[in-house]
Design a protein around this motif. Structure first.
Motif, mmCIF file in Angstrom:
data_model
loop_
_atom_site.group_PDB
_atom_site.id
_atom_site.type_symbol
_atom_site.label_atom_id
_atom_site.label_comp_id
_atom_site.label_asym_id
_atom_site.label_seq_id
_atom_site.Cartn_x
_atom_site.Cartn_y
_atom_site.Cartn_z
ATOM 1 N N SER A 147 45.062 -61.804 20.096
ATOM 2 C CA SER A 147 43.960 -60.959 19.636
ATOM 3 C C SER A 147 42.612 -61.496 20.089
ATOM 4 O O SER A 147 42.320 -62.683 19.913
ATOM 5 N N GLY A 148 41.791 -60.619 20.624
ATOM 6 C CA GLY A 148 40.431 -61.008 20.949
ATOM 7 C C GLY A 148 39.653 -61.394 19.709
ATOM 8 O O GLY A 148 38.823 -62.311 19.730
ATOM 9 N N ALA A 149 39.914 -60.712 18.591
ATOM 10 C CA ALA A 149 39.239 -61.044 17.336
ATOM 11 C C ALA A 149 39.623 -62.442 16.874
ATOM 12 O O ALA A 149 38.781 -63.207 16.393
ATOM 13 N N ALA A 150 40.914 -62.801 17.014
ATOM 14 C CA ALA A 150 41.360 -64.129 16.590
ATOM 15 C C ALA A 150 40.784 -65.213 17.487
ATOM 16 O O ALA A 150 40.347 -66.262 17.003
ATOM 17 N N LEU A 187 32.846 -67.181 16.969
ATOM 18 C CA LEU A 187 32.082 -66.044 17.462
ATOM 19 C C LEU A 187 32.565 -64.749 16.820
ATOM 20 O O LEU A 187 33.729 -64.639 16.449
ATOM 21 N N PRO A 188 31.687 -63.744 16.709
ATOM 22 C CA PRO A 188 32.129 -62.441 16.200
ATOM 23 C C PRO A 188 32.873 -61.658 17.288
ATOM 24 O O PRO A 188 32.701 -61.912 18.484
ATOM 25 N N ASP A 189 33.674 -60.712 16.854
ATOM 26 C CA ASP A 189 34.454 -59.876 17.772
ATOM 27 C C ASP A 189 33.586 -58.709 18.248
ATOM 28 O O ASP A 189 33.751 -57.567 17.823
ATOM 29 N N LEU A 190 32.664 -59.022 19.153
ATOM 30 C CA LEU A 190 31.719 -58.016 19.646
ATOM 31 C C LEU A 190 31.698 -57.956 21.174
ATOM 32 O O LEU A 190 30.687 -57.627 21.775
ATOM 33 N N GLY A 191 32.815 -58.312 21.786
ATOM 34 C CA GLY A 191 32.886 -58.248 23.244
ATOM 35 C C GLY A 191 32.199 -59.405 23.936
ATOM 36 O O GLY A 191 31.791 -59.275 25.094
ATOM 37 N N ILE A 192 32.070 -60.537 23.255
ATOM 38 C CA ILE A 192 31.375 -61.697 23.817
ATOM 39 C C ILE A 192 32.290 -62.514 24.729
ATOM 40 O O ILE A 192 31.837 -63.169 25.669
ATOM 41 N N ASP A 249 39.165 -47.819 24.469
ATOM 42 C CA ASP A 249 38.186 -46.853 24.983
ATOM 43 C C ASP A 249 36.848 -46.890 24.266
ATOM 44 O O ASP A 249 36.123 -45.888 24.232
ATOM 45 N N GLN A 250 36.487 -48.038 23.700
ATOM 46 C CA GLN A 250 35.128 -48.210 23.194
ATOM 47 C C GLN A 250 34.199 -48.604 24.337
ATOM 48 O O GLN A 250 34.631 -48.961 25.433
ATOM 49 N N ILE A 251 32.904 -48.561 24.048
ATOM 50 C CA ILE A 251 31.909 -49.111 24.963
ATOM 51 C C ILE A 251 31.227 -50.284 24.266
ATOM 52 O O ILE A 251 31.287 -50.427 23.044
ATOM 53 N N LEU A 252 30.602 -51.141 25.065
ATOM 54 C CA LEU A 252 29.949 -52.322 24.505
ATOM 55 C C LEU A 252 28.651 -51.951 23.781
ATOM 56 O O LEU A 252 27.952 -51.024 24.206
ATOM 57 N N PRO A 253 28.287 -52.681 22.719
ATOM 58 C CA PRO A 253 29.073 -53.754 22.111
ATOM 59 C C PRO A 253 30.219 -53.177 21.284
ATOM 60 O O PRO A 253 29.992 -52.393 20.368
#
Length: 302
Positions: free
Chosen positions: A53-56, A63-68, A122-126
């Protein structure tokens, strides 16, 4: 067995092995593993595939799960988890780290690192966690272009297209996007943040024969269902993406508070994995035996 110790590492690619698992009748259960130790423990518990998981990974890095995260951040974790467990991994690829060429770079990097499948959303950043509000979506055509780019770049990697359309476009939008992503080359669909059993059933009925993934994350919008219940609804995969990290983080929080309060972790000793248990988990003594079997002193000839 870990990759250094095994004499019979898998001959098939991680992608081919992942594909064979989702072709079976039984639902594929994938717990999240955020590091090599968690991966070994999940494998030893009997799981046949893992989720990264990117969130994990973000949370583990503070860091927060915001596409960083970057492709290299994720590839580092893929390598350690694949090597530790030898299991195929479904990896969270977020939005693909850019547009079509970036998606192709991600696919090649993840596959080279040992991934068996990749998930693109299919989201966009952030971007945000799928269970939060105010998510913004890419156009269906832009997302389809990313899926098509992933298909062109992969060798055996399974492509899972995630859509977060349920919150803003409803079931109609979710299904329409899913069909477009399948036409673009997706092997499976991940309808994120469905909020009722009826929604899960409706999506499955409108996408007959499609391999569907359910996300059983805690503290989200999805009702708590078992793997068997998701299978009954028509789903072929289920993930628990952040569960292991949440349990570990809570235990660490309590440990640090106890040391700060009492000046010793003694009260929590019974809840710790012992040194012997840790060494058994990571096959410490097998590595020592291997080392002794191949490292000998060679004296120089006269």
């Amino acid at each position: 067995m870990t990759y250094l110790l095994s004499a019979d590492l898998p001959a098939a690619s991680a992608g081919a092995r992942f594909r064979s698992l989702i072709e079976r009748d039984a639902i594929l259960q994938m717990p999240g593993a955020h590091n090599g130790l968690a991966a070994i423990q999940a494998r030893d518990a009997g799981f046949e595939a893992l989720y990264l998981s990117g969130a994990a990974v973000s949370a583990a890095m503070g860091l927060p799960d915001l596409g960083i995260l970057t492709v290299d951040d994720m590839a580092f974790h893929i390598r350690q988890i694949a090597r530790a467990s030898s299991l195929p991994i479904l990896v969270d690829g977020d939005t693909g780290y850019g547009e079509a060429l970036n998606v192709m770079h991600m696919v090649r990097s993840f596959e080279d690192a040992g991934a068996g499948a990749v998930q693109i959303e299919d989201q966009i950043l952030p971007k945000k966690c799928g269970h939060l509000n105010d998510k913004h979506l890419a156009s269906p055509q832009d997302m389809a272009a990313k899926v098509n780019a992933a298909r062109k770049a992969r060798r055996d990697l399974v492509i899972v297209a995630r859509t977060d359309a349920a919150a803003s476009e409803g079931i109609e939008g979710t299904v329409a996007r899913a069909k477009l992503y399948l036409e673009a080359g997706a092997d499976a669909i991940f309808p994120e943040a469905l909020t009722s059993v009826d929604m899960f059933r409706d999506v499955a009925q409108r996408l007959p024969g499609v391999k569907l993934l359910a996300n059983m994350t805690e503290f989200g919008r999805t009702p708590a269902l078992t793997a068997a219940e998701f299978q009954e609804l028509g789903y072929r995969m289920v993930i628990w993406p952040v569960s292991s990290l949440r349990v570990a983080a809570k235990a660490q929080e309590e440990l640090f508070a106890e040391i700060r309060r009492a000046g010793t972790p003694k009260a929590l000793i019974a809840r710790m994995q012992t040194r012997a248990e840790l060494y058994d988990t990571i096959r410490y003594f097998d590595y020592e035996t291997l080392d002794r079997s191949i490292v000998t002193t060679v004296l120089p000839s006269a």
